[in-house]
Each structure stands twice: as structure tokens, then as C-alpha cells.
Design a protein around this motif. Structure first.
Motif, PDB file in Angstrom:
ATOM      1  N   PRO A 126       0.627  -1.136   0.020  1.00 52.76           N
ATOM      2  CA  PRO A 126       0.012   0.117   0.252  1.00 52.76           C
ATOM      3  C   PRO A 126       0.877   1.258   0.143  1.00 52.76           C
ATOM      4  N   ASP A 127       2.015   1.196   0.407  1.00 47.84           N
ATOM      5  CA  ASP A 127       2.755   2.441   0.699  1.00 47.84           C
ATOM      6  C   ASP A 127       3.797   2.565  -0.385  1.00 47.84           C
ATOM      7  N   LEU A 128       4.227   1.456  -0.994  1.00 50.59           N
ATOM      8  CA  LEU A 128       5.396   1.358  -1.973  1.00 50.59           C
ATOM      9  C   LEU A 128       5.005   0.977  -3.357  1.00 50.59           C
ATOM     10  N   MET A 129       4.108  -0.059  -3.650  1.00 52.43           N
ATOM     11  CA  MET A 129       4.025  -0.692  -4.914  1.00 52.43           C
ATOM     12  C   MET A 129       3.881   0.359  -6.052  1.00 52.43           C
ATOM     13  N   TRP A 130       2.863   1.195  -6.085  1.00 52.59           N
ATOM     14  CA  TRP A 130       2.928   2.177  -7.155  1.00 52.59           C
ATOM     15  C   TRP A 130       3.229   3.640  -6.816  1.00 52.59           C
ATOM     16  N   ALA A 131       3.867   3.788  -5.843  1.00 49.92           N
ATOM     17  CA  ALA A 131       4.382   5.216  -5.523  1.00 49.92           C
ATOM     18  C   ALA A 131       5.130   5.764  -6.619  1.00 49.92           C
ATOM     19  N   GLU A 132       5.022   7.326  -7.016  1.00 52.86           N
ATOM     20  CA  GLU A 132       5.528   7.600  -8.232  1.00 52.86           C
ATOM     21  C   GLU A 132       7.246   8.234  -7.850  1.00 52.86           C
ATOM     22  N   THR A 133       7.264   8.236  -6.372  1.00 57.64           N
ATOM     23  CA  THR A 133       8.746   8.689  -6.035  1.00 57.64           C
ATOM     24  C   THR A 133       9.348   7.435  -4.972  1.00 57.64           C
ATOM     25  N   GLU A 134      10.438   7.381  -4.613  1.00 55.34           N
ATOM     26  CA  GLU A 134      11.157   6.525  -3.826  1.00 55.34           C
ATOM     27  C   GLU A 134      10.694   6.473  -2.589  1.00 55.34           C
ATOM     28  N   ARG A 135      10.467   5.403  -1.842  1.00 46.58           N
ATOM     29  CA  ARG A 135      10.006   5.631  -0.511  1.00 46.58           C
ATOM     30  C   ARG A 135      10.755   4.521   0.399  1.00 46.58           C
ATOM     31  N   PHE A 136      11.247   4.703   1.451  1.00 44.95           N
ATOM     32  CA  PHE A 136      11.758   3.683   2.240  1.00 44.95           C
ATOM     33  C   PHE A 136      10.823   3.281   3.570  1.00 44.95           C
ATOM     34  N   ALA A 137      10.488   2.271   3.684  1.00 48.73           N
ATOM     35  CA  ALA A 137       9.491   1.745   4.865  1.00 48.73           C
ATOM     36  C   ALA A 137      10.050   0.561   5.635  1.00 48.73           C
ATOM     37  N   LEU A 138       9.498   0.480   6.838  1.00 48.88           N
ATOM     38  CA  LEU A 138       9.801  -0.533   7.904  1.00 48.88           C
ATOM     39  C   LEU A 138       8.585  -1.210   8.010  1.00 48.88           C
ATOM     40  N   LEU A 139       8.658  -2.683   8.367  1.00 51.62           N
ATOM     41  CA  LEU A 139       7.591  -3.267   8.932  1.00 51.62           C
ATOM     42  C   LEU A 139       8.174  -3.700  10.274  1.00 51.62           C
ATOM     43  N   LEU A 140       7.592  -3.422  11.292  1.00 47.97           N
ATOM     44  CA  LEU A 140       7.962  -3.643  12.836  1.00 47.97           C
ATOM     45  C   LEU A 140       7.234  -4.766  13.132  1.00 47.97           C
ATOM     46  N   LEU A 141       7.983  -5.905  13.754  1.00 41.15           N
ATOM     47  CA  LEU A 141       7.497  -7.385  14.044  1.00 41.15           C
ATOM     48  C   LEU A 141       7.570  -7.517  15.657  1.00 41.15           C
ATOM     49  N   ASP A 142       7.060  -8.416  15.920  1.00 44.90           N
ATOM     50  CA  ASP A 142       7.177  -8.784  17.442  1.00 44.90           C
ATOM     51  C   ASP A 142       7.960 -10.215  17.240  1.00 44.90           C
ATOM     52  N   VAL A 143       8.120 -10.675  18.639  1.00 41.27           N
ATOM     53  CA  VAL A 143       9.162 -11.987  18.503  1.00 41.27           C
ATOM     54  C   VAL A 143       8.740 -13.060  17.959  1.00 41.27           C
ATOM     55  N   LYS A 144       7.377 -13.157  17.559  1.00 44.34           N
ATOM     56  CA  LYS A 144       6.848 -14.124  16.626  1.00 44.34           C
ATOM     57  C   LYS A 144       6.412 -13.861  15.185  1.00 44.34           C
ATOM     58  N   HIS A 145       7.170 -12.783  14.751  1.00 46.52           N
ATOM     59  CA  HIS A 145       7.010 -12.302  13.486  1.00 46.52           C
ATOM     60  C   HIS A 145       5.699 -11.526  13.067  1.00 46.52           C
ATOM     61  N   ARG A 146       5.018 -11.276  14.037  1.00 48.32           N
ATOM     62  CA  ARG A 146       3.527 -10.736  13.764  1.00 48.32           C
ATOM     63  C   ARG A 146       3.608  -9.201  13.611  1.00 48.32           C
ATOM     64  N   LEU A 147       2.856  -8.631  12.829  1.00 54.01           N
ATOM     65  CA  LEU A 147       2.991  -7.107  12.479  1.00 54.01           C
ATOM     66  C   LEU A 147       2.381  -6.587  13.559  1.00 54.01           C
ATOM     67  N   LEU A 148       3.400  -5.645  14.016  1.00 54.62           N
ATOM     68  CA  LEU A 148       2.861  -4.504  15.136  1.00 54.62           C
ATOM     69  C   LEU A 148       2.689  -3.261  14.338  1.00 54.62           C
ATOM     70  N   GLY A 149       3.318  -2.857  13.202  1.00 55.26           N
ATOM     71  CA  GLY A 149       2.931  -1.847  12.469  1.00 55.26           C
ATOM     72  C   GLY A 149       3.818  -1.622  11.268  1.00 55.26           C
ATOM     73  N   SER A 150       3.555  -0.495  10.298  1.00 61.99           N
ATOM     74  CA  SER A 150       4.314  -0.128   9.297  1.00 61.99           C
ATOM     75  C   SER A 150       4.572   1.232   9.388  1.00 61.99           C
ATOM     76  N   ARG A 151       5.606   1.845   8.897  1.00 59.08           N
ATOM     77  CA  ARG A 151       6.041   3.167   8.750  1.00 59.08           C
ATOM     78  C   ARG A 151       6.545   3.491   7.468  1.00 59.08           C
ATOM     79  N   VAL A 152       6.434   4.358   6.875  1.00 55.96           N
ATOM     80  CA  VAL A 152       7.173   5.250   5.798  1.00 55.96           C
ATOM     81  C   VAL A 152       8.210   6.143   6.299  1.00 55.96           C
ATOM     82  N   LEU A 153       9.477   5.821   6.128  1.00 55.60           N
ATOM     83  CA  LEU A 153      10.390   6.371   7.119  1.00 55.60           C
ATOM     84  C   LEU A 153      11.060   7.838   6.318  1.00 55.60           C
ATOM     85  N   THR A 154      11.057   7.695   5.103  1.00 55.31           N
ATOM     86  CA  THR A 154      11.570   8.753   4.076  1.00 55.31           C
ATOM     87  C   THR A 154      10.963   8.758   2.842  1.00 55.31           C
TER      88      THR A 154
END
Length: 243
Positions: A126-154
Motif C-alpha cells: 500500500p505504501d510502496l508498490m505504485w508510488a511515483e517517488t522512492e520511499r523507504f518503509a519498515l515493517l515492525l514485528l514482534d518476536v513471533k514475526h507478527r506485524l505491529l505496524g508499518s512506517r514510511v521513514l523517508t
């Protein structure tokens, strides 16, 4: 091309009607021009809807371009410059394209462990696939690899964005993540990693060992394509115990 008369899909022989073929053979049996024909409904001038659909693909694919890639990003005004396409047909086509994007991006992850590149791509898309400018994003996970959240950093320019390991791990620590997946997009759709991509990944892996916050993968996305650096490089050799 004139609009002296219109040919409807129902005027075609039954064996050539895209709607009937879709119902009898399934949607995957139809070519792209036939799918466009269903959206168009009627032709223009001496072209049937199927002929108009094929004609549109030829026009969009001029100059050795990928017709679908052009169609995915085309603006209403540009689409309406093509013969036979007025506001009604243009809005129908663009609505179908946007619906397809949203269906692709809306598969819920909830608390599913992100344990494959494909699941990570779904979360980043949703944040990266069709963006027209480059973006750097993070997926933040817990110890069981479950998604805590995502962030577009730059967010960068059309061709470049920068992210520093300090900023990446600061965000992970701030939000209590114990695992990370990083990703960025190449707006061109060419997801081959650059030298800078490989160097940044190496730096992140070194930091992950010091901070004990594993970086599980670095993904590059763009225009429906993706590349997992963990799957396609040897950068993770020596870091497997962290993951």
C-alpha cells in the motif's frame, strides 16, 4: 475515427462475445483486449468493442512501451485523447484499474506471522508498490514475526531516497519491535538491487547483530514486481542465528 455508428458486444457471434466466454471459460481465458471490451461495452466508428479494446492496447503500447504499465498510471485527460474514448469509457476503465489495485492491496494480514517475502510484500505494497517517488518503509514485528505496524521513514525523488541505519533502528526501538523487515520501491518497476541497496543492507545487518534486532529481509517493490534481497543474495550468510 468517426462515431457514425456503434457496434455492441451483443452484435458479435456468440462464440466471440467476451462476456459469454468469461462465463463459460472463466476470466483467465480472456485476453487483455477482451477484458477492456467488457468495460467499454460498445465500439466506436467501424470498430467493435473488442476491436476498440485491441486498438487501445496498440496505442498505449507505442514506442515499445508496456501497454498495461501505461494504462496503470494514465490520467483521465490522457485517456480521453485516444479515439473512441470519452468521459464515460475513460471513467469506467480508470475505476476498474483502481479497484484492481485496491483488491491487490487489501488482503488482511491481521496477526498472521510474516514469514515469507510474499506476505511482507502484501504489507508493504500500500505504501510502496505504485508510488511515483522512492520511499523507504519498515515493517515492525514482534518476536513471533507478527506485524505491529508499518512506517514510511523517508520519501525521496523520482530516482532516489536515503535512509540511515540510525533512523531505522531508532524507530524500531521506539515502538518496541524485536524484528524488522525493510523495503523501498523503484518507481521504474525494475526491482534489481543497486549497489547502494546492497551496501545499506549490509550496514543494517551489522547493526542488527549489535542491537539484537534482526533484519529479516530487504524488499524492493515497483509496478507489480518485487525482489527479496534475502532470497536473491548471500548477504544473510553468517546472520542466520539472529533470525
Amino acid at each position: 475515427m468517426t462515431n457514425s455508428y456503434r457496434l455492441r458486444i451483443c452484435d458479435l457471434p456468440a462464440t466471440e462475445r467476451p462476456r459469454e466466454r468469461l462465463l463459460q471459460q472463466g476470466v483467465t481465458a480472456l485476453g487483455t483486449g477482451e477484458l477492456l471490451a467488457i468495460l467499454l461495452g460498445t465500439g466506436s466508428g467501424k470498430l467493435s468493442a473488442v476491436g476498440l479494446g485491441q486498438y487501445l492496447l496498440q496505442e498505449l503500447g507505442r514506442h515499445q512501451q508496456d501497454a498495461l504499465a501505461v494504462l496503470r498510471e494514465i490520467k483521465p485527460a490522457e485517456l480521453m485523447t485516444l479515439p473512441g474514448i470519452g468521459p464515460a469509457k475513460a471513467t469506467t476503465i480508470l475505476a476498474a484499474i483502481e479497484l484492481g489495485k485496491r483488491v491487490f492491496l487489501s488482503r488482511p494480514l491481521e496477526r498472521t506471522p510474516i514469514d515469507s517475502p510474499e506476505l511482507a510484500v502484501m504489507a508493504l505494497a500500500p505504501d510502496l508498490m505504485w508510488a511515483e517517488t522512492e520511499r523507504f518503509a519498515l515493517l515492525l514485528l514482534d518476536v513471533k514475526h507478527r506485524l505491529l505496524g508499518s512506517r514510511v521513514l523517508t520519501i525521496g525523488t523520482v530516482t532516489e531516497t536515503l535512509a540511515h541505519p540510525r533512523e531505522i533502528f531508532r524507530e524500531a526501538i521506539r515502538l518496541g519491535a524485536t524484528r524488522l523487515i525493510v523495503g523501498h520501491n523503484h518507481p521504474s518497476g525494475n526491482v534489481t538491487p543497486s549497489t547502494a541497496d546492497l551496501e545499506l543492507t549490509g550496514q543494517l545487518l551489522q547493526c542488527s547483530k549489535i542491537l539484537d534486532i534482526p533484519v529479516l529481509d530487504h524488499l524492493i517493490l515497483g509496478q507489480g514486481n518485487h525482489c527479496s534481497l534475502r532470497s536473491s543474495t548471500r548477504l544473510w550468510e553468517g546472520y542466520e542465528s539472529l533470525c
